[in-house]
Write a protein that holds these residues in place. Structure first.
Motif, mmCIF file in Angstrom:
data_model
loop_
_atom_site.group_PDB
_atom_site.id
_atom_site.type_symbol
_atom_site.label_atom_id
_atom_site.label_comp_id
_atom_site.label_asym_id
_atom_site.label_seq_id
_atom_site.Cartn_x
_atom_site.Cartn_y
_atom_site.Cartn_z
ATOM 1 N N SER A 189 -8.514 -8.133 -8.790
ATOM 2 C CA SER A 189 -8.470 -6.842 -8.110
ATOM 3 C C SER A 189 -7.339 -5.980 -8.661
ATOM 4 N N CYS A 245 0.850 -1.195 0.000
ATOM 5 C CA CYS A 245 0.000 0.000 0.000
ATOM 6 C C CYS A 245 0.885 1.245 0.000
ATOM 7 N N CYS A 287 -4.595 -0.635 0.667
ATOM 8 C CA CYS A 287 -5.122 -1.696 1.523
ATOM 9 C C CYS A 287 -6.544 -1.331 1.938
ATOM 10 N N ASP A 288 -7.267 -2.298 2.504
ATOM 11 C CA ASP A 288 -8.662 -2.081 2.909
ATOM 12 C C ASP A 288 -8.795 -0.956 3.927
ATOM 13 N N ARG A 289 -7.843 -0.868 4.857
ATOM 14 C CA ARG A 289 -7.914 0.154 5.910
ATOM 15 C C ARG A 289 -7.806 1.552 5.302
ATOM 16 N N SER A 299 -10.969 2.452 3.349
ATOM 17 C CA SER A 299 -12.113 2.815 4.182
ATOM 18 C C SER A 299 -11.956 4.223 4.738
#
Length: 44
Positions: free
Chosen positions: A30, A17, A35-37, A40
């Motif tokens: 994908s 990331c 990253c997902d964090r 979000s």
């Protein structure tokens, strides 16, 4: 000598990331870079 495609993909480095430096858990279809964090955090 050419490297086999399987060996090429197996030796690629893990995606990282650019925001926080954590390794990104990749899924087959994908193209996300963060990253997902971090993703979000952008949605807030």
């Amino acid at each position: 000598m050419l490297q086999s495609p399987v060996e090429f993909f197996r030796t690629l480095p893990k995606k990282v990331c650019p925001e926080c430096g954590e390794k990104v858990f990749e899924q087959a279809e994908s193209y996300l870079m963060e990253c997902d964090r971090c993703l979000s955090k952008k949605e807030e």
